[in-house]
Every structure is written in C-alpha cells, then in structure tokens.
Design an enzyme around this catalytic site. Structure first.
Site, PDB file in Angstrom:
ATOM      1  N   HIS A 164       0.484  -1.048  -0.381  1.00 44.09           N
ATOM      2  CA  HIS A 164       0.052   0.276   0.000  1.00 44.09           C
ATOM      3  C   HIS A 164       0.939   1.236   0.368  1.00 44.09           C
ATOM      4  O   HIS A 164      -0.015   2.332  -0.019  1.00 44.09           O
ATOM      5  CB  HIS A 164      -0.592   0.239   1.098  1.00 44.09           C
ATOM      6  CG  HIS A 164      -1.968  -0.662   1.243  1.00 44.09           C
ATOM      7  ND1 HIS A 164      -3.264  -0.915   0.613  1.00 44.09           N
ATOM      8  CD2 HIS A 164      -1.912  -2.348   1.115  1.00 44.09           C
ATOM      9  CE1 HIS A 164      -4.332  -1.732   0.565  1.00 44.09           C
ATOM     10  NE2 HIS A 164      -3.073  -3.311   1.500  1.00 44.09           N
ATOM     11  N   ASP A 373       3.833   9.611   0.012  1.00 43.23           N
ATOM     12  CA  ASP A 373       2.802   8.902  -0.393  1.00 43.23           C
ATOM     13  C   ASP A 373       1.953   7.545  -1.382  1.00 43.23           C
ATOM     14  O   ASP A 373       2.152   7.810  -2.052  1.00 43.23           O
ATOM     15  CB  ASP A 373       0.877   9.729  -0.302  1.00 43.23           C
ATOM     16  CG  ASP A 373       0.087   9.226   0.914  1.00 43.23           C
ATOM     17  OD1 ASP A 373       0.572   8.144   1.227  1.00 43.23           O
ATOM     18  OD2 ASP A 373      -0.251  10.250   1.544  1.00 43.23           O
TER      19      ASP A 373
HETATM   20  O1  F6P Z   1      -1.126   1.998   4.136  1.00 39.51           O
HETATM   21  C1  F6P Z   1      -0.436   2.213   4.736  1.00 39.51           C
HETATM   22  C2  F6P Z   1      -0.693   1.387   6.439  1.00 39.51           C
HETATM   23  O2  F6P Z   1       0.434   1.276   7.251  1.00 39.51           O
HETATM   24  C3  F6P Z   1      -1.048   0.303   6.618  1.00 39.51           C
HETATM   25  O3  F6P Z   1      -0.693  -0.488   6.758  1.00 39.51           O
HETATM   26  C4  F6P Z   1      -1.907   0.524   7.885  1.00 39.51           C
HETATM   27  O4  F6P Z   1      -3.359   0.102   8.229  1.00 39.51           O
HETATM   28  C5  F6P Z   1      -2.573   1.889   7.635  1.00 39.51           C
HETATM   29  O5  F6P Z   1      -1.345   2.960   7.383  1.00 39.51           O
HETATM   30  C6  F6P Z   1      -2.472   2.719  10.197  1.00 39.51           C
HETATM   31  O6  F6P Z   1      -1.491   3.027   9.945  1.00 39.51           O
HETATM   32  P1  F6P Z   1      -0.977   1.890  11.810  1.00 39.51           P
HETATM   33  O7  F6P Z   1      -2.154   0.574  11.024  1.00 39.51           O
HETATM   34  O8  F6P Z   1       0.072   1.663  11.809  1.00 39.51           O
HETATM   35  O9  F6P Z   1      -2.094   2.908  12.159  1.00 39.51           O
END
Ligand code: F6P
Length: 475
Positions: A164, A373
């Site tokens: 992602h 991003d």
């Molecule tokens: O896509 C980026 C990401 O790290 C996802 O994997 C994740 O669900 C989201 O951002 C939110 O981050 P976190 O799970 O570390 O709060």
C-alpha cells in the site's frame, strides 16, 4: 492433511477494528485507522472469507469472531513485539525507508528478529485456516516475509501480495541490511502488486540485481520454474458509498452546521491526515500561516481546519511531530487570530465516516500535500463526496493519486511559495473552472473504484500460469 475453512483469506497487520479499553475499564471495538482498512472492508464484504490481523491490543489472545458480518481472525502480539515488530521494524525502519527517508530509518537486529517471528505467526495462522487451493491476499509492508513462509507451508495456495505504500528506488532500498530476505519473502507470491508502475519496476530491478533471477519486463522467472508477476494496481475507495453518504440529509445538515460554527467564512480549507511526518503538515500549515500574515488572505475570510488522526503515538518521530504541530498551530493562531476569529482549527482526533463526509462537503479547498504517499485515499474521498462539482483539490505531486487526479491543483510540498500560490489559485478560481476540474477528477474516481481494483488484482492472481522453461541464472 490441510483442513481449513476459508477459500479467500486476507492477511493484514491490523484487523478492520481495534479493541480499545475505555476509561471505565470496559472494552469496545473501534474502526482501525488508515486507508488500508477503508479500502479493503468493502472488498471483504463482497468476497466473504476470513481477515487475519492484529486487534490493536498487546498481550491479549482472542478467538476468531464475527463483527458486522466480517469473519475476523485475531493474531496476538506481545508487548515486546508491539515495540519491536510494529513500532520498531515496521514503523521506524521500513516506513521511513520506503517514504524517501523523509525521516532517518533505524536498523536494529532485534527488531528484525521480531519481524521474522511475527511474520511466521501470520503465515502459520493463514496456513491453518485456508482451504486447499484457496486464494490468500497478503497486505502491506509489515508482512513482506509472509508470502514465502506461507508457500513453504502450503504450496497449493494461490498467494497475492499488495504493497500500500511506495516501494523505494534501489539506491535507498539497498541501505536495508536485510534487503535480500525481504525480496525473497515477497517472491513467494504469484502476483506482487504496487500502487505505481515505477514501484513495480524498482522491485523487478532489485530482484535482478540482488537476488539474481531472470526478469523480463514485469515478469520474474524463479529457478524452481515458478513465475512472479510484478504490476501496478492503483488502489481506490468505495466511491459510490462515499457519494451516497455525502448526499444524506444528515451529512448535508452537518456540513452547514460546521460552516456556521466556523463563522461562515468565505473560504474553508481542509486537511485530513493521520498525524504522520510523511503527510507534509508542517509545510502546509506554514504556507497557510504565511498567506494570512502577508495579507494574501484575511483572517475574517479564510479558515483552515486540520484533522490529524492520532497514530503510532509511542514512536519518537511521531511524538516530535505532535509537539511541532501543536507549537506551529499555536504560533499561527497566536500571531494572527482575533477575538472569535481563529485561522487554524486543529483537531487531534479521529472521526466517524459521516463526520468526514460532512467536512468534505463543507470544505471549499481540500489540501492534500504529503511529502511522499503510496496513494492517498483522502484525496479520492473528497472528490467522491463532491457530487455538486464544487470545491477544489490542492494535491502533492508526490502522492500516488497525482497520476490519476491530473486536474487537481498540483504542488511540490517542499516549495512553500509554490504551495501558497496554488492555494490562492484554488481559492480564487471561478466556479466554472473548479467545476471543470472536479468533473474530470470525478470521472476518474467514480469509474475506477475499489471494486474494480480488487477485481483486476484477483483476476490476474487466479490466472493459472504454467511453469516457465527458462534456464535460471546461477545465483
Ligand atoms: O497503508 C499504510 C498503513 O500503514 C496501513 O498498513 C495501516 O493500516 C495504516 O497505514 C494505518 O497505520 P497503523 O496501522 O500503523 O495505525
């Protein structure tokens, strides 16, 4: 003999809901932060199957359960694993490294050991619950070793992987002491998906250089006869769902209420981000602050609402950022506010989807200016909610979304003067000009929604490929 129950399995670091403890000691489920969950939830609703992930609390073992119709399989993490695998290797090593080192990545061997251990746990869980020949879709940078670990346990499975976030160029990726293990981990998948074609090319080039496999364009030929395809699948949102929400009388009324409580300004600018140093909040707020202080905008006319969702709060760089933003907002408001007229409204909180939709509807200019991003789904959500063809989007060139949303007011987020003039251009453009831009962006977002994204990826993944007949390169 394998006796799983699910023929479609998604594995992500997080479940779509977090288990949180309220001040009175009770526990409840709350939607997890971030774009991954927003994007994948509708995919799971459509396809059924099981979602394996961490439930956001340390040292708590939970049984599989059904929540809002989704079959969820929690993976447990100890307090140390949260610190070393999640906050450490995932978010203090890989996250900054993959985002153009906008913060310095840290390399610690014990963090790597925890990453390996936790990836194995996820792989073992998937191996248990997947039916013979099931499709398993592994998500994101926290789980890059899972494809190969899972293939060793269950060679019958069809395994996809989607990243992602950006995948960095070789010049940066090569800093990673465990670069070869990561590449080999990903090569357990049949299909490795990225947000952008450039990221897929970075990956293929690294596999050729660092692992020594033969490659041709987006295809990698492994010595055991398997092929791995690396391609771009720009992720999207449930665009129709967002539009529908934005059209509800409740959201329309709430949008009016928001503007009213801001003093009905001529222009409302809006930022919505996780509080993350990749999102460019410092630069964006500075640009807006300067527009007010140099007189280009008047404090009576323009308001900036910045929502910053709390994120990774125990990680040092996030603590520093939080203090910096608090100070910066305080300084801007202190310098130019008047009684009852505050230029920046800063909300360090997360909000339900309906409140976000109301904010999108209320905002004249949406400002999305990350330094780097993978995609940025907030930009797409804003566009999906603007069925009235009003509003304008200021968008960083360094967000994946920029290659699709070409009619946005695109900016280099490092260039404060450039951002100031683009914000002014968006504010002062004629309604006709902004409608022309919004229409073009809406066509893109409404036609390329999350359903199409998942269908494209899963179609490619399920296409059976015969073993190749290439002579492997000596490694
Ligand atoms: O896509 C980026 C990401 O790290 C996802 O994997 C994740 O669900 C989201 O951002 C939110 O981050 P976190 O799970 O570390 O709060």
């Amino acid at each position: 003999m394998v006796t799983g129950t699910a023929d479609f399995v998604v594995i992500a670091n997080r479940l779509p809901v977090d288990r949180v403890t309220s001040p009175d000691g009770g526990t409840m489920w709350r939607t997890s932060p971030g774009g991954l969950v927003t994007a994948l939830e509708p995919v799971m609703r459509r396809n059924g199957g099981a979602w394996i992930g961490w439930h956001g609390a340390a040292d708590e073992k939970l049984k599989p359960f059904v929540h809002n119709g989704l079959h969820l399989v929690p993976v447990h993490l100890s307090e140390d694993e949260v610190a070393e695998y999640y906050e450490g290797f995932s978010n203090s090593t890989l996250w900054p490294l993959y985002h153009d080192v906008v913060a310095p990545p840290e390399f610690h061997r014990e963090w790597w050991d925890a990453y390996v251990r936790v990836n194995r746990r996820f792989a073992e869980r998937a191996a248990k619950i997947a039916k013979p020949d099931a499709v398993v879709w592994v998500q994101d940078y926290q789980l890059q070793l899972v494809p190969t670990m899972l293939r060793e346990l269950r060679p019958d499975l069809r395994i996809g992987f989607f990243l992602h976030i950006p995948f960095p160029p070789a010049e940066l990726f090569q800093q990673l002491p465990w670069r070869r293990q990561i590449l080999e981990g990903l090569l357990g998948a049949d299909l490795v998906g990225f947000q952008m074609p450039g990221a897929a090319q970075n990956f293929v080039r690294l596999v050729r250089q660092r692992v020594g496999h033969k490659t041709h364009r987006d295809m990698i030929y492994l010595p055991d006869g398997r092929t791995v395809l690396a391609q771009a699948y720009p992720i999207s949102i449930d665009a129709a769902g967002f539009e529908e929400l934005a059209r509800t009388p409740e959201v329309i009324a709430r949008a009016a209420e928001i503007r009213e409580s801001l003093g009905n300004p001529r222009t409302m600018l809006l930022g919505i981000d996780r509080l993350d140093y990749t999102k460019g909040l410092r630069q964006r707020l500075r640009a807006f602050g300067e527009l007010i202080s140099d007189g280009s905008l008047h404090v009576d006319d323009a308001v900036f609402v910045q929502v910053a969702t709390p994120s990774r709060e125990r990680v040092d760089q996030y603590k520093i950022l939080r203090d910096d933003i608090n100070r910066l907002v305080g300084r801007i408001n202190g310098d130019v506010a008047r009684i009852g007229q505050q230029p920046v409204t800063y909300l360090h909180a997360s909000y339900p989807r309906a409140e976000m939709a109301a904010l999108y509807r209320a905002a004249d200019v949406m400002v999305v200016t990350p330094l780097r991003d993978g995609m940025n789904l907030v930009a797409k959500e804003y566009v999906a909610c603007r069925y009235d063809d009003r509003g304008a989007l200021v968008l960083s060139e360094f967000a994946g979304a920029a290659s699709e949303l070409k009619s946005a007011y695109q900016v280099n987020p490092h260039d404060i003067n450039g951002m100031k003039s683009m914000m002014l251009a968006a504010i002062n453009a004629s309604p006709r000009e902004n409608a022309r831009r919004m229409k073009a962006m809406r066509k893109q977002v409404m036609e390329n929604d999350i359903e199409l994204w998942a269908a494209n990826f899963l179609r490619e993944l399920t296409l059976v490929r015969n073993p190749h007949a290439k002579n492997p390169r000596p490694v």
